[in-house]
Design a protein around this motif. Structure first.
Motif, PDB file in Angstrom:
ATOM      1  N   HIS A  92       1.077  -0.871  -0.046  1.00 17.59           N
ATOM      2  CA  HIS A  92       0.167  -0.221   0.172  1.00 17.59           C
ATOM      3  C   HIS A  92       0.554   1.426  -0.134  1.00 17.59           C
ATOM      4  O   HIS A  92       0.531   1.946  -0.550  1.00 17.59           O
ATOM      5  CB  HIS A  92      -1.099   0.439   0.855  1.00 17.59           C
ATOM      6  CG  HIS A  92      -2.077   1.369   1.273  1.00 17.59           C
ATOM      7  ND1 HIS A  92      -2.588   1.115   0.530  1.00 17.59           N
ATOM      8  CD2 HIS A  92      -1.964   2.527   2.450  1.00 17.59           C
ATOM      9  CE1 HIS A  92      -3.433   2.688   0.407  1.00 17.59           C
ATOM     10  NE2 HIS A  92      -3.137   3.103   1.462  1.00 17.59           N
ATOM     11  N   CYS A  93       2.128   1.110   0.552  1.00 16.14           N
ATOM     12  CA  CYS A  93       2.733   2.160   0.442  1.00 16.14           C
ATOM     13  C   CYS A  93       3.447   1.745  -1.048  1.00 16.14           C
ATOM     14  O   CYS A  93       4.084   3.387  -1.114  1.00 16.14           O
ATOM     15  CB  CYS A  93       4.188   2.023   1.749  1.00 16.14           C
ATOM     16  SG  CYS A  93       3.995   1.803   3.061  1.00 16.14           S
ATOM     17  N   MET A 149       0.245   4.496  -2.784  1.00 13.51           N
ATOM     18  CA  MET A 149       0.511   5.969  -1.040  1.00 13.51           C
ATOM     19  C   MET A 149       2.005   6.767  -1.967  1.00 13.51           C
ATOM     20  O   MET A 149       1.945   8.136  -2.521  1.00 13.51           O
ATOM     21  CB  MET A 149      -0.002   6.144   0.036  1.00 13.51           C
ATOM     22  CG  MET A 149      -0.482   5.788   0.120  1.00 13.51           C
ATOM     23  SD  MET A 149      -2.242   6.455  -0.686  1.00 13.51           S
ATOM     24  CE  MET A 149      -2.106   7.474   0.649  1.00 13.51           C
ATOM     25  N   TYR A 207      -5.952  -6.687   7.204  1.00 11.90           N
ATOM     26  CA  TYR A 207      -5.660  -6.053   5.977  1.00 11.90           C
ATOM     27  C   TYR A 207      -4.733  -6.596   4.752  1.00 11.90           C
ATOM     28  O   TYR A 207      -4.642  -6.238   4.645  1.00 11.90           O
ATOM     29  CB  TYR A 207      -5.550  -4.678   6.524  1.00 11.90           C
ATOM     30  CG  TYR A 207      -4.563  -3.461   5.049  1.00 11.90           C
ATOM     31  CD1 TYR A 207      -5.693  -2.628   4.513  1.00 11.90           C
ATOM     32  CD2 TYR A 207      -3.351  -2.935   5.027  1.00 11.90           C
ATOM     33  CE1 TYR A 207      -5.399  -2.423   3.648  1.00 11.90           C
ATOM     34  CE2 TYR A 207      -2.690  -2.775   4.176  1.00 11.90           C
ATOM     35  CZ  TYR A 207      -3.686  -2.316   3.565  1.00 11.90           C
ATOM     36  OH  TYR A 207      -3.178  -1.191   2.500  1.00 11.90           O
ATOM     37  N   ARG A 221      -5.762  -9.091   3.330  1.00  9.34           N
ATOM     38  CA  ARG A 221      -6.711  -8.500   1.627  1.00  9.34           C
ATOM     39  C   ARG A 221      -7.620  -9.102   2.450  1.00  9.34           C
ATOM     40  O   ARG A 221      -8.608  -9.043   0.819  1.00  9.34           O
ATOM     41  CB  ARG A 221      -5.950  -9.075  -0.256  1.00  9.34           C
ATOM     42  CG  ARG A 221      -4.484  -7.850   0.533  1.00  9.34           C
ATOM     43  CD  ARG A 221      -4.040  -8.712  -1.244  1.00  9.34           C
ATOM     44  NE  ARG A 221      -2.804  -7.637  -1.299  1.00  9.34           N
ATOM     45  CZ  ARG A 221      -1.712  -8.130  -1.687  1.00  9.34           C
ATOM     46  NH1 ARG A 221      -2.058  -8.797  -3.688  1.00  9.34           N
ATOM     47  NH2 ARG A 221      -0.488  -7.282  -1.945  1.00  9.34           N
ATOM     48  N   PHE A 230     -10.404  -4.310   3.487  1.00  9.52           N
ATOM     49  CA  PHE A 230      -9.587  -2.697   3.031  1.00  9.52           C
ATOM     50  C   PHE A 230      -9.961  -1.668   4.005  1.00  9.52           C
ATOM     51  O   PHE A 230      -9.599  -1.018   3.154  1.00  9.52           O
ATOM     52  CB  PHE A 230      -9.591  -2.797   1.824  1.00  9.52           C
ATOM     53  CG  PHE A 230      -8.978  -3.854   0.515  1.00  9.52           C
ATOM     54  CD1 PHE A 230      -6.913  -3.684   0.669  1.00  9.52           C
ATOM     55  CD2 PHE A 230      -9.929  -4.951   0.421  1.00  9.52           C
ATOM     56  CE1 PHE A 230      -6.817  -4.274   0.447  1.00  9.52           C
ATOM     57  CE2 PHE A 230      -8.852  -5.651  -0.423  1.00  9.52           C
ATOM     58  CZ  PHE A 230      -7.609  -5.894  -0.278  1.00  9.52           C
ATOM     59  N   ILE A 273      -8.320   1.687   4.789  1.00 10.61           N
ATOM     60  CA  ILE A 273      -8.150   2.567   3.625  1.00 10.61           C
ATOM     61  C   ILE A 273      -9.237   4.128   4.075  1.00 10.61           C
ATOM     62  O   ILE A 273      -8.370   5.063   3.575  1.00 10.61           O
ATOM     63  CB  ILE A 273      -8.564   2.598   2.600  1.00 10.61           C
ATOM     64  CG1 ILE A 273      -7.366   1.031   1.722  1.00 10.61           C
ATOM     65  CG2 ILE A 273      -8.594   3.107   0.807  1.00 10.61           C
ATOM     66  CD1 ILE A 273      -7.572   0.395   0.057  1.00 10.61           C
ATOM     67  N   HIS A 274     -10.408   3.820   4.285  1.00  8.46           N
ATOM     68  CA  HIS A 274     -11.247   4.872   4.676  1.00  8.46           C
ATOM     69  C   HIS A 274     -10.592   5.997   5.388  1.00  8.46           C
ATOM     70  O   HIS A 274     -11.232   6.867   5.710  1.00  8.46           O
ATOM     71  CB  HIS A 274     -12.593   4.775   4.958  1.00  8.46           C
ATOM     72  CG  HIS A 274     -13.438   3.358   4.116  1.00  8.46           C
ATOM     73  ND1 HIS A 274     -13.315   3.982   3.005  1.00  8.46           N
ATOM     74  CD2 HIS A 274     -13.397   1.887   3.868  1.00  8.46           C
ATOM     75  CE1 HIS A 274     -13.774   2.743   2.273  1.00  8.46           C
ATOM     76  NE2 HIS A 274     -14.223   1.829   2.390  1.00  8.46           N
ATOM     77  N   GLU A 328      -7.642   6.864   5.756  1.00  8.14           N
ATOM     78  CA  GLU A 328      -7.036   8.257   5.043  1.00  8.14           C
ATOM     79  C   GLU A 328      -7.424   9.691   4.580  1.00  8.14           C
ATOM     80  O   GLU A 328      -7.154  10.668   4.697  1.00  8.14           O
ATOM     81  CB  GLU A 328      -6.550   8.290   3.534  1.00  8.14           C
ATOM     82  CG  GLU A 328      -5.807   6.455   3.952  1.00  8.14           C
ATOM     83  CD  GLU A 328      -5.401   5.798   2.367  1.00  8.14           C
ATOM     84  OE1 GLU A 328      -5.649   6.114   1.615  1.00  8.14           O
ATOM     85  OE2 GLU A 328      -4.575   5.119   2.386  1.00  8.14           O
ATOM     86  N   LYS A 329      -9.145   9.179   4.862  1.00  5.96           N
ATOM     87  CA  LYS A 329      -9.515  10.793   4.704  1.00  5.96           C
ATOM     88  C   LYS A 329      -9.674  11.580   5.821  1.00  5.96           C
ATOM     89  O   LYS A 329      -9.945  12.368   5.563  1.00  5.96           O
ATOM     90  CB  LYS A 329     -11.265  10.617   4.570  1.00  5.96           C
ATOM     91  CG  LYS A 329     -11.219   9.444   2.838  1.00  5.96           C
ATOM     92  CD  LYS A 329     -12.943   9.307   2.879  1.00  5.96           C
ATOM     93  CE  LYS A 329     -13.519   8.594   1.839  1.00  5.96           C
ATOM     94  NZ  LYS A 329     -14.335   8.075   1.589  1.00  5.96           N
ATOM     95  N   CYS A 349      -2.642   7.939   4.829  1.00  7.12           N
ATOM     96  CA  CYS A 349      -2.344   6.583   5.187  1.00  7.12           C
ATOM     97  C   CYS A 349      -2.945   5.933   6.121  1.00  7.12           C
ATOM     98  O   CYS A 349      -3.212   5.930   7.258  1.00  7.12           O
ATOM     99  CB  CYS A 349      -0.720   6.172   5.184  1.00  7.12           C
ATOM    100  SG  CYS A 349      -0.901   4.205   4.916  1.00  7.12           S
ATOM    101  N   GLY A 350      -3.799   4.805   5.626  1.00  6.52           N
ATOM    102  CA  GLY A 350      -5.029   4.551   6.476  1.00  6.52           C
ATOM    103  C   GLY A 350      -3.701   3.561   7.120  1.00  6.52           C
ATOM    104  O   GLY A 350      -4.130   3.271   8.513  1.00  6.52           O
TER     105      GLY A 350
END
Length: 224
Positions: A18-19, A22, A96, A99, A102, A105-106, A108-109, A146-147
């Motif tokens: 994921h990094c 991002m 996570y 997989r 996920f 990821i939310h 991150e907002k 980053c989540g």
């Protein structure tokens, strides 16, 4: 190394796919912004860049670790509740990495507002033609939404101390370094290894077992 720090290191290593999504583009762009230097000089700037990012992670971890302990003591609530939260967060991270979910990821907002203030400051540091600029940019980079980072910060919140919170985030950051520093065929080989289903599920299962043990231990002590 205690088990919490080892788990954070593994999360950083396996979650670094994921990094790459991002931060991989940022890392590549920053390498292009570095002046024409020898490979050794560029490596120095890259290491200072990553050191700045790890510094921010560690400071955030220390801050939330201190806040977690202070808040629980002020409320007169057992710190075991924090361990229960830590176990739940670790279980979420295991899902996570496997997989199977996920949802992280939310998160991150939540950091988008902070990044709007930090990003203009970071741009002023380009090009990265000195060690001070590279380290300073890394400090800003650590605030990138980053989540996985935020979830690990939640784990630091439940760590029980400022020092432990800082070490958890530092260990997590160390785990992300190979994915950020390596490039080309070496990065592809590392990513292929991390994406092997057997390895991914095995590590995720180990983390889930440790998370379940942490949750069970906290509940047992709270009840009995």
């Amino acid at each position: 190394m205690n088990t919490d720090l080892l788990a954070a290191l593994i999360i950083g290593l396996l979650g670094s796919s994921h990094c790459l999504v991002m931060c991989g583009g940022i890392a590549a762009a920053l390498q292009l912004s570095m002046p024409q230097q020898s490979p050794l000089q560029k490596l120095r700037l890259q290491l200072l860049l990553s050191l700045g990012r790890l510094t921010t992670y560690s400071l955030f971890g220390a801050a939330v670790g201190y806040f977690g302990v202070s808040a629980m003591q002020a409320a007169g609530v057992s710190l075991l509740w924090l361990r229960l939260v830590a176990g739940v967060l670790l279980l979420m991270m295991a899902l996570y990495i496997s997989r199977l979910w996920f949802g992280l990821i939310h998160l991150e907002k939540l950091g988008q507002k902070l990044w709007r203030y930090v990003q203009p400051l970071a741009k002023k540091l380009l090009p990265l033609n000195s060690g001070i600029k590279a380290y300073s940019y890394g400090l800003c980079w650590g605030a990138l939404p980053c989540g996985l980072v935020y979830s690990t910060l939640g784990w630091s919140l439940a760590s029980g101390s400022m020092l432990q919170g800082s070490l958890i985030m530092f260990s997590f950051g160390i785990g992300t370094l190979p994915a950020i520093l390596l490039s080309g065929s070496a990065a592809q080989l590392l990513n292929k290894l991390k994406n092997t289903p057997l390895l991914r599920y095995t590590i995720a299962a180990a983390l889930a077992i440790y998370a379940s043990y942490t949750i069970w231990l906290a509940i047992r002590r709270l009840i009995f």
